[in-house]
Design a protein around this motif. Structure first.
Motif, mmCIF file in Angstrom:
data_model
loop_
_atom_site.group_PDB
_atom_site.id
_atom_site.type_symbol
_atom_site.label_atom_id
_atom_site.label_comp_id
_atom_site.label_asym_id
_atom_site.label_seq_id
_atom_site.Cartn_x
_atom_site.Cartn_y
_atom_site.Cartn_z
ATOM 1 N N GLN A 285 0.826 -1.202 0.000
ATOM 2 C CA GLN A 285 0.000 0.000 0.000
ATOM 3 C C GLN A 285 0.864 1.257 0.000
ATOM 4 O OE1 GLN A 285 -2.438 -0.576 3.451
ATOM 5 N NE2 GLN A 285 -3.876 -1.917 2.408
ATOM 6 N N SER A 286 1.940 1.224 0.770
ATOM 7 C CA SER A 286 2.852 2.359 0.828
ATOM 8 C C SER A 286 3.498 2.607 -0.533
ATOM 9 C CB SER A 286 3.926 2.108 1.882
ATOM 10 O OG SER A 286 4.881 3.129 1.862
ATOM 11 N N GLU A 287 3.910 1.540 -1.202
ATOM 12 C CA GLU A 287 4.521 1.667 -2.524
ATOM 13 C C GLU A 287 3.516 2.195 -3.538
ATOM 14 O OE1 GLU A 287 6.053 -2.258 -3.121
ATOM 15 O OE2 GLU A 287 7.909 -1.805 -2.020
ATOM 16 N N LEU B 282 0.967 4.163 -2.870
ATOM 17 C CA LEU B 282 0.783 5.584 -2.585
ATOM 18 C C LEU B 282 1.956 6.400 -3.105
ATOM 19 C CD1 LEU B 282 -0.640 5.472 1.046
ATOM 20 C CD2 LEU B 282 -1.849 6.146 -1.026
ATOM 21 N N THR B 283 3.158 5.883 -2.947
ATOM 22 C CA THR B 283 4.350 6.577 -3.420
ATOM 23 C C THR B 283 4.341 6.669 -4.938
ATOM 24 O OG1 THR B 283 5.601 5.787 -1.519
ATOM 25 C CG2 THR B 283 6.875 6.577 -3.388
ATOM 26 N N ALA B 284 3.920 5.616 -5.619
ATOM 27 C CA ALA B 284 3.882 5.611 -7.084
ATOM 28 C C ALA B 284 2.859 6.611 -7.604
ATOM 29 C CB ALA B 284 3.554 4.209 -7.591
ATOM 30 N N GLY B 285 1.777 6.821 -6.875
ATOM 31 C CA GLY B 285 0.744 7.755 -7.290
ATOM 32 C C GLY B 285 0.947 9.160 -6.768
ATOM 33 N N HIS B 286 2.088 9.414 -6.169
ATOM 34 C CA HIS B 286 2.387 10.704 -5.543
ATOM 35 C C HIS B 286 2.517 11.796 -6.591
ATOM 36 C CE1 HIS B 286 4.120 13.707 -2.928
ATOM 37 N NE2 HIS B 286 5.175 13.787 -3.720
ATOM 38 N N ASP B 287 1.845 12.912 -6.388
ATOM 39 C CA ASP B 287 1.945 14.082 -7.243
ATOM 40 C C ASP B 287 3.113 14.931 -6.752
ATOM 41 O OD1 ASP B 287 1.698 16.381 -8.691
ATOM 42 O OD2 ASP B 287 -0.350 16.838 -8.054
ATOM 43 N N GLY B 288 4.148 15.032 -7.535
ATOM 44 C CA GLY B 288 5.355 15.746 -7.140
ATOM 45 C C GLY B 288 5.161 17.222 -6.890
#
Length: 83
Positions: free
Chosen positions: A66-68, A70-76
């Protein structure tokens, strides 16, 4: 838990909470000592309750996944906490 470089300190309540599940953090002052205590705990659990250790491992894997995601979908462009 308080950290300074490789040194760690736990409050009495944190130590008591971990002791309830068999993790003894009394006297633990470094990250390597934390690692050693968790390894001791996991080895004891593997000998006595491998089914429970497997459940814990599966739950940890879900949290990591789940953490990965969320990180992959993170808006920079958005500011978010790093934790």
């Amino acid at each position: 838990m308080l950290r300074l470089n490789n040194r760690v300190r736990f409050t009495d309540s944190e130590t008591a909470a971990m002791l309830e599940i068999g993790i003894d953090l009394t006297g633990v002052r470094t990250q390597s000592a934390i690692n050693a205590e968790f390894a001791r705990w996991a080895n004891a659990l593997a000998r006595r309750r491998p089914d429970l250790l497997e459940k814990i491992a599966n739950e940890l894997a879900k949290v990591i996944q789940q953490s990965e995601e969320l990180t992959a979908g993170h808006d920079g462009n958005r500011l978010e906490p790093s934790w």
